[in-house]
Design a protein around this motif. Sequence first.
Motif, PDB file in Angstrom:
ATOM      1  N   ALA A  29       0.840  -1.204   0.000  1.00  0.00           N
ATOM      2  CA  ALA A  29       0.000   0.000   0.000  1.00  0.00           C
ATOM      3  C   ALA A  29       0.872   1.250   0.000  1.00  0.00           C
ATOM      4  CB  ALA A  29      -0.926  -0.013   1.212  1.00  0.00           C
ATOM      5  N   ALA A  30       1.946   1.218   0.790  1.00  0.00           N
ATOM      6  CA  ALA A  30       2.879   2.353   0.815  1.00  0.00           C
ATOM      7  C   ALA A  30       3.534   2.546  -0.548  1.00  0.00           C
ATOM      8  CB  ALA A  30       3.939   2.126   1.893  1.00  0.00           C
ATOM      9  N   PHE A  31       3.835   1.441  -1.226  1.00  0.00           N
ATOM     10  CA  PHE A  31       4.422   1.525  -2.563  1.00  0.00           C
ATOM     11  C   PHE A  31       3.472   2.238  -3.523  1.00  0.00           C
ATOM     12  CE2 PHE A  31       4.581  -0.388  -6.831  1.00  0.00           C
ATOM     13  CZ  PHE A  31       5.854  -0.002  -7.222  1.00  0.00           C
ATOM     14  N   LEU A  32       2.201   1.854  -3.510  1.00  0.00           N
ATOM     15  CA  LEU A  32       1.227   2.467  -4.418  1.00  0.00           C
ATOM     16  C   LEU A  32       1.054   3.953  -4.127  1.00  0.00           C
ATOM     17  CD1 LEU A  32      -1.489  -0.354  -4.535  1.00  0.00           C
ATOM     18  CD2 LEU A  32       0.191   0.235  -6.302  1.00  0.00           C
ATOM     19  N   VAL A  33       0.989   4.309  -2.853  1.00  0.00           N
ATOM     20  CA  VAL A  33       0.862   5.729  -2.492  1.00  0.00           C
ATOM     21  C   VAL A  33       2.101   6.495  -2.944  1.00  0.00           C
ATOM     22  CG1 VAL A  33       0.742   7.342  -0.558  1.00  0.00           C
ATOM     23  CG2 VAL A  33      -0.700   5.295  -0.561  1.00  0.00           C
ATOM     24  N   ASN A  34       3.261   5.911  -2.724  1.00  0.00           N
ATOM     25  CA  ASN A  34       4.521   6.561  -3.102  1.00  0.00           C
ATOM     26  C   ASN A  34       4.581   6.819  -4.600  1.00  0.00           C
ATOM     27  OD1 ASN A  34       7.569   7.156  -2.467  1.00  0.00           O
ATOM     28  ND2 ASN A  34       7.607   5.721  -4.173  1.00  0.00           N
ATOM     29  N   GLU A  35       4.137   5.854  -5.391  1.00  0.00           N
ATOM     30  CA  GLU A  35       4.228   5.989  -6.850  1.00  0.00           C
ATOM     31  C   GLU A  35       3.343   7.103  -7.395  1.00  0.00           C
ATOM     32  OE1 GLU A  35       6.632   3.917  -8.787  1.00  0.00           O
ATOM     33  OE2 GLU A  35       7.063   4.243  -6.664  1.00  0.00           O
ATOM     34  N   THR A  36       2.292   7.450  -6.681  1.00  0.00           N
ATOM     35  CA  THR A  36       1.421   8.545  -7.135  1.00  0.00           C
ATOM     36  C   THR A  36       1.938   9.912  -6.740  1.00  0.00           C
ATOM     37  OG1 THR A  36       0.047   8.468  -5.130  1.00  0.00           O
ATOM     38  CG2 THR A  36      -0.594   7.021  -6.961  1.00  0.00           C
ATOM     39  N   ARG A  37       2.975   9.952  -5.876  1.00  0.00           N
ATOM     40  CA  ARG A  37       3.418  11.234  -5.327  1.00  0.00           C
ATOM     41  C   ARG A  37       4.807  11.663  -5.764  1.00  0.00           C
ATOM     42  NH1 ARG A  37       1.246  10.997   0.999  1.00  0.00           N
ATOM     43  NH2 ARG A  37      -0.987  10.956   0.486  1.00  0.00           N
ATOM     44  N   VAL A  38       5.677  10.704  -6.085  1.00  0.00           N
ATOM     45  CA  VAL A  38       7.053  11.082  -6.411  1.00  0.00           C
ATOM     46  C   VAL A  38       7.130  11.645  -7.830  1.00  0.00           C
ATOM     47  CG1 VAL A  38       8.064   9.413  -4.831  1.00  0.00           C
ATOM     48  CG2 VAL A  38       7.626   8.746  -7.194  1.00  0.00           C
ATOM     49  N   GLU A  39       8.145  12.474  -8.033  1.00  0.00           N
ATOM     50  CA  GLU A  39       8.306  13.134  -9.336  1.00  0.00           C
ATOM     51  C   GLU A  39       8.720  12.150 -10.413  1.00  0.00           C
ATOM     52  OE1 GLU A  39      10.850  16.837 -11.341  1.00  0.00           O
ATOM     53  OE2 GLU A  39      11.146  16.278  -9.240  1.00  0.00           O
ATOM     54  N   HIS A  40       9.584  11.198 -10.080  1.00  0.00           N
ATOM     55  CA  HIS A  40      10.047  10.198 -11.038  1.00  0.00           C
ATOM     56  C   HIS A  40       9.774   8.795 -10.488  1.00  0.00           C
ATOM     57  CE1 HIS A  40      12.062  13.174 -13.566  1.00  0.00           C
ATOM     58  NE2 HIS A  40      12.480  13.741 -12.445  1.00  0.00           N
ATOM     59  N   PRO A  41       8.537   8.316 -10.626  1.00  0.00           N
ATOM     60  CA  PRO A  41       8.175   7.012 -10.059  1.00  0.00           C
ATOM     61  C   PRO A  41       8.818   5.860 -10.828  1.00  0.00           C
ATOM     62  CG  PRO A  41       6.382   7.834 -11.407  1.00  0.00           C
ATOM     63  CD  PRO A  41       7.405   8.946 -11.340  1.00  0.00           C
ATOM     64  N   LEU A  42       8.927   4.721 -10.149  1.00  0.00           N
ATOM     65  CA  LEU A  42       9.432   3.528 -10.823  1.00  0.00           C
ATOM     66  C   LEU A  42       8.464   3.055 -11.898  1.00  0.00           C
ATOM     67  CD1 LEU A  42      10.841   1.414  -7.848  1.00  0.00           C
ATOM     68  CD2 LEU A  42      12.104   2.819  -9.459  1.00  0.00           C
ATOM     69  N   VAL A  43       7.177   3.154 -11.608  1.00  0.00           N
ATOM     70  CA  VAL A  43       6.144   2.766 -12.572  1.00  0.00           C
ATOM     71  C   VAL A  43       5.664   4.021 -13.284  1.00  0.00           C
ATOM     72  CG1 VAL A  43       3.891   1.704 -12.888  1.00  0.00           C
ATOM     73  CG2 VAL A  43       5.448   0.813 -11.138  1.00  0.00           C
ATOM     74  N   VAL A  44       5.977   4.130 -14.570  1.00  0.00           N
ATOM     75  CA  VAL A  44       5.560   5.291 -15.370  1.00  0.00           C
ATOM     76  C   VAL A  44       4.089   5.120 -15.722  1.00  0.00           C
ATOM     77  CG1 VAL A  44       5.988   6.603 -17.477  1.00  0.00           C
ATOM     78  CG2 VAL A  44       7.898   5.509 -16.281  1.00  0.00           C
ATOM     79  N   LEU A  45       3.237   5.907 -15.103  1.00  0.00           N
ATOM     80  CA  LEU A  45       1.796   5.683 -15.203  1.00  0.00           C
ATOM     81  C   LEU A  45       1.259   5.883 -16.614  1.00  0.00           C
ATOM     82  CD1 LEU A  45       0.595   7.313 -11.849  1.00  0.00           C
ATOM     83  CD2 LEU A  45       1.090   4.913 -12.341  1.00  0.00           C
ATOM     84  N   ARG A  46       1.948   6.709 -17.428  1.00  0.00           N
ATOM     85  CA  ARG A  46       1.440   6.939 -18.782  1.00  0.00           C
ATOM     86  C   ARG A  46       1.518   5.676 -19.644  1.00  0.00           C
ATOM     87  NH1 ARG A  46       5.859  10.319 -18.343  1.00  0.00           N
ATOM     88  NH2 ARG A  46       7.796   9.626 -19.342  1.00  0.00           N
ATOM     89  N   LEU A  47       2.292   4.692 -19.210  1.00  0.00           N
ATOM     90  CA  LEU A  47       2.340   3.431 -19.951  1.00  0.00           C
ATOM     91  C   LEU A  47       0.990   2.719 -19.917  1.00  0.00           C
ATOM     92  CD1 LEU A  47       5.798   2.009 -18.804  1.00  0.00           C
ATOM     93  CD2 LEU A  47       5.222   2.925 -21.058  1.00  0.00           C
ATOM     94  N   PHE A  48       0.143   3.058 -18.948  1.00  0.00           N
ATOM     95  CA  PHE A  48      -1.141   2.392 -18.812  1.00  0.00           C
ATOM     96  C   PHE A  48      -2.267   3.149 -19.513  1.00  0.00           C
ATOM     97  CE2 PHE A  48       1.481   1.012 -15.299  1.00  0.00           C
ATOM     98  CZ  PHE A  48       1.274  -0.362 -15.294  1.00  0.00           C
ATOM     99  N   ALA A  49      -1.925   4.213 -20.234  1.00  0.00           N
ATOM    100  CA  ALA A  49      -2.951   4.978 -20.943  1.00  0.00           C
ATOM    101  C   ALA A  49      -3.600   4.147 -22.042  1.00  0.00           C
ATOM    102  CB  ALA A  49      -2.338   6.250 -21.530  1.00  0.00           C
TER     103      ALA A  49
END
Length: 480
Positions: free
Chosen positions: A256-276
């Motif tokens: 859960a902490a990982f998911l929250v972190n990925e939505t807040r950091v400037e350069h996340p490990l998981v690039v969310l635009r890949l899921f567009a």
Amino acid sequence: MPTPVLSDQETTGRAPAPSGTHAYLALTVIVGTQLMLMLDLTVVNVALPRIGTGLDFSPTGMSWVLNVYSLAFGGLLLLGSRIGDLIGRRRALVWGVAAFTLASVLGGVAGNAATLLTARALQGAAGALAAPSTLALIATTFREGAERNRALSVFSAIAGGATAIGLTLGGMLTSWGSWRWVFFINIPIGAAIVLLGPRCVPETARHRGGRFDIAGALTGTLGTTSLVYAFIRVGETSWGDGRALAAFAAAVALLAAFLVNETRVEHPLVVLRLFADRNRPLAYAVMMLVPAAMGSIFYFSTQYLQLYLHYSPIRTGLAFLALALPLLVAARIAPRALARGRSPRLLATTGLTLALAGAVWSTRLGASDGYARGVLPTMVVMGFGIGLTMMPLNTVILSGVAPADAGSASGLLQTMQQVGASLGLSVLVTVYGTVSRHHRQEPFIHGVDAAFVLAAAFVALALALVLALRLPQRKPLTGG
């Protein structure tokens, strides 16, 4: 001040394309890296019973020899991908291979279980640095279309061939020498890649700026590790075990902490635009489910052949050729079918339908079946089905990805495969342990059959996800 003229690499992230001999050498280094990493997933499998005896592992504890590698590999892949963006993907590949080779030496000389597991974790971490650069370098070195599809065809064939090579080689080395040689075999391969890589593979642009997402890497890796440990602990004890319940709770909190972190950091490990693109997350999910099912086939079939049928390691390795050779044939058919305009969805659907048939057959394994009736049909059908599935899904995932995101896309792909393999195997080991404890007669067979039922469910879910893909009509590829 005059406007500087930027190179193709600087404007697009694409390295200058090699030509002629250099193109073949670059591809050789790239697929050689993949071969080494894949070898270590399978070559150890056949040696597991000897490793377990030599270093005093419990039957369920042996799965950690596979899982600690996959967890470190899968948990750190996205961080490794980010490092590759910053330092250059060729450099990340070469450094990762060098560290992987040194960790292999440590594994080969390990005198106890703790040292071996440490070496496996280091191998996984080093592999996480090298692996994202393989597909990323193909994506940035070879143009999308026929040229890249040919490179992906070679890549997929080598990845499939590594299964055959690893299982057979593992059997040969373990039978003729020692299980320690399954680690030493990485030394010549790694040395060749370290020497040739800087000379043959074009470097990619470095994307400066931003920080490493250390918090994401730690919470993601520790959360997944806690989840795997919890399942394996349940397999050894029961669902009421206090340590298992604590590990489950820690896994939920960390992930859960990982998911929250990925939505807040400037350069996340998981690039969310890949899921567009709706197709890409579906393909990623399939890439997680298929290794989860395949892990059970490798792990439990190895145990069945060596511990139940008393096959030697080399005979076990040769037995797995029934899976690897059809996989190789299908991996050659898939890119040619794509070039003729066949849809990746059609190919993956056909492949997973075959794989499901093989997985369902595996659930019928009986004490008196032996290899020819109990294992061989499953291997042949699943091998061909998986070989027909993987390369088309690779094209779905990489299609339309910007060069700057190629490392993240390929890193996430391999993360799904490694985490899927670890979680899948841990869940299946849990099912095996739980069921086998409740049978006094043939506990091994009952436990394995139950694990194979769940593996078949994984494949069925993967098939449903592929059927949900919505891809544009393809035209036959020409030229290139």
